[in-house]
Scaffold this active site. Structure first.
Site, PDB file in Angstrom:
ATOM      1  N   GLU A   1       0.798  -1.234   0.000  1.00  0.00           N
ATOM      2  CA  GLU A   1       0.000   0.000   0.000  1.00  0.00           C
ATOM      3  C   GLU A   1       0.829   1.281   0.000  1.00  0.00           C
ATOM      4  OE1 GLU A   1      -2.877  -0.143   3.177  1.00  0.00           O
ATOM      5  OE2 GLU A   1      -3.980  -1.775   2.243  1.00  0.00           O
TER       6      GLU A   1
ATOM      7  N   GLU B   1      -5.467  -8.558   1.026  1.00  0.00           N
ATOM      8  CA  GLU B   1      -5.980  -8.235   2.369  1.00  0.00           C
ATOM      9  C   GLU B   1      -7.470  -7.930   2.279  1.00  0.00           C
ATOM     10  OE1 GLU B   1      -4.117  -5.016   4.536  1.00  0.00           O
ATOM     11  OE2 GLU B   1      -2.106  -5.812   4.191  1.00  0.00           O
TER      12      GLU B   1
HETATM   13  C1  FCB Z   1      -4.021  -2.136   5.731  1.00  0.00           C
HETATM   14  C2  FCB Z   1      -2.600  -2.476   6.140  1.00  0.00           C
HETATM   15  C3  FCB Z   1      -2.500  -3.535   7.206  1.00  0.00           C
HETATM   16  C4  FCB Z   1      -3.578  -3.385   8.250  1.00  0.00           C
HETATM   17  C5  FCB Z   1      -4.938  -3.259   7.612  1.00  0.00           C
HETATM   18  C6  FCB Z   1      -6.068  -3.136   8.584  1.00  0.00           C
HETATM   19  O1  FCB Z   1      -4.063  -0.842   5.252  1.00  0.00           O
HETATM   20  O2  FCB Z   1      -1.873  -2.915   5.011  1.00  0.00           O
HETATM   21  O3  FCB Z   1      -1.208  -3.500   7.742  1.00  0.00           O
HETATM   22  O4  FCB Z   1      -3.279  -2.357   9.082  1.00  0.00           O
HETATM   23  O5  FCB Z   1      -4.961  -2.152   6.757  1.00  0.00           O
END
Ligand code: FCB
Length: 470
Positions: free
Chosen positions: A178, A366
């Site tokens: 990210e 994620e």
């Molecule tokens: C994302 C991050 C991860 C975690 C989630 C909730 O932005 O990559 O490390 O904090 O959010």
């Protein structure tokens, strides 16, 4: 037993309804789980420093111990195995491997990740490695960090070391986690490490992160035979607050900034300057040949989606004139992060990224949610909201596979509760609860659900056996 209806077909979600080679896993990040912040040779990272800043972290908490994964990795990987999880995404802490960011390599750091990688492989769990998940060596930040063009040499050297050390066994690599969040929150808003603000920090950081991303990809390709190379982007569906022109324009800008800024130059499309004119100023940092160097042919793009954003025009927001309408003001269901629960967003993001011709494959690296978890009298966590969240989002991923979008995998954020950056330990995202006083692990109902979801179906396993024996 909870079932979620996939919007399209009305059927409960079943892993067997996904393509056979669809990848399922869990995601983590070094700083959020490892602890052991100064064990062996480990150097200090920008997060080690940021957590000591007054008021920076909820409750003044730090990740000095976190989940103590550094010492408990075997227990956690065995637990993962018992939950039928076959793919484990984790990141490498640059400061364990090269404590000062450049120069001396720590054998103790290399040994630690060798232990994790080897243990995963012994347990039949595939390691997916992120090279950079936000924990820049403080020694490099002292020289300007991501805002200094020298980061290109520092990063190149770091990736060379990692790929040569682990590339014989690790095939799945992600370069950055990210970049929009670590440059935006860390170098523009100052709410994440290293706590810098302003366009003069943000814009060079954006450009050097974009260059580093492609550079990292090229080094992996050179050093790792049969590598499967990706990088990961945060993304959210953007909904204009109204159909008024002003709001539509605000939404376009937010979309360019939150969803397009980092992926487009990687695909050779340059920065989305037409949509966000202030980005013109990035030209100051672009040297001849840079835009060609930003391009890399990734095998997959990791997308990380949690929510959607509603955006409206605002005269008061500098540069952008666009503002997010907080979910808490919209009377919608939210998580503990105050993020709206909105499953179709993941479908929309898969669709959006699949539509780029040059993207070969999308993997959801994620997705997950923080809710208030309570231990009941039996010592169990009946986290029905998280279970439903996961089922509904996975249902939307399924909808995308049925429409032949390019999505090929899904990783839950996250395996155990952990240190959630500036929010400390307050929001719990894990499939497994951690009691941070005793380090006791308890599989939550969501973890049990994921375990049964991932279980190989006996019928299919038997069919396979029959095919093999015939
Ligand atoms: C994302 C991050 C991860 C975690 C989630 C909730 O932005 O990559 O490390 O904090 O959010």
């Amino acid at each position: 037993m909870l079932h979620s209806k996939s919007k399209k077909d009305g059927a409960p979600i079943d892993k067997n309804a996904f393509p056979k080679d669809f990848v399922w896993g869990v995601s983590t990040a070094a700083y959020q789980i490892e602890g052991a912040y100064n064990t062996d040779d480990k150097g200090s990272s920008i997060w080690d420093k940021f957590v000591t800043k007054k008021g920076a972290i909820y409750g003044g908490q730090t990740a000095q111990v976190a989940c103590d994964f550094y010492h408990r990795y075997q227990e956690d990987i065995l637990l993962m195995k018992s939950m039928n999880i076959k793919n484990f995404r984790f990141s490498l802490a640059w400061t364990r491997i090269i404590p000062d960011g450049e120069g001396i390599v720590s054998q103790a750091g290399i040994d630690f990740y060798n232990r994790i990688i080897n243990f995963c492989l012994e347990q039949d769990i595939v390691p997916w490695v992120t090279l950079y998940h936000w924990d820049l060596p403080q020694a490099l930040e002292n020289k300007g960090g991501w805002s200094n063009r020298e980061i290109l040499q520092w990063f190149e050297n770091y990736v060379e070391v990692c790929t040569k050390a682990f590339g014989d066994r690790v095939k799945n690599w992600m370069v950055l986690n990210e970049p929009m969040v670590f440059t935006g929150a860390g170098y523009f808003l100052g709410v994440h490490a290293p706590g810098k603000k302003g366009l003069q920090n943000f814009l060079p950081a954006v450009h050097y992160a974009t260059l580093s991303q492609a550079l990292g990809g090229r080094i992996i390709r050179k050093n790792v035979p049969n590598a499967h190379i990706g990088t990961t982007f945060s993304c959210s569906q953007i909904t204009p607050n109204s159909n008024e022109k002003k709001d539509l324009r605000a939404a376009e800008k937010a979309d360019a900034l939150l969803n397009r800024l980092f992926v487009e130059p990687t695909l050779g499309l340059s920065y989305p300057v037409e949509s966000v004119p202030i980005l013109e100023k990035i030209k100051k940092y672009i040297q001849p040949g840079d835009m060609e160097s930003c391009v890399f042919d990734f095998d997959f793009i990791g997308i990380q989606n949690y929510t959607r954003e509603v955006v409206r025009h605002s005269y008061t927001v500098p540069y952008l004139r666009a503002k997010i309408v907080k979910a808490t003001k919209r009377k919608v269901q939210t998580t503990l992060m105050d993020w709206e629960v909105y499953p179709p967003s993941i479908y929309e993001m898969i669709t959006k990224f699949s539509a780029y011709e040059k993207i070969k494959k999308v993997i959801v690296t994620e997705n997950g949610a923080a809710f208030e978890d309570r231990l009941n009298h039996e010592g169990e966590v009946n986290d029905l909201q998280r279970t439903k969240y996961l089922q509904d989002y996975i249902g939307q991923v399924h909808r995308a596979t049925k429409e032949n979008k390019k999505v090929a995998g899904y990783f839950v954020w996250t395996f155990t509760d952990n240190f959630e950056w500036a929010e400390g330990y307050y929001p719990r995202f894990g499939l497994v609860r951690i009691d941070f006083k005793t380090q006791k692990r308890t599989v939550k109902a969501s973890g049990k659900w994921y375990r049964s979801f991932l279980k190989e179906s006996k019928v299919l396993a038997n069919q396979e056996k029959n095919i093999l024996s015939n």
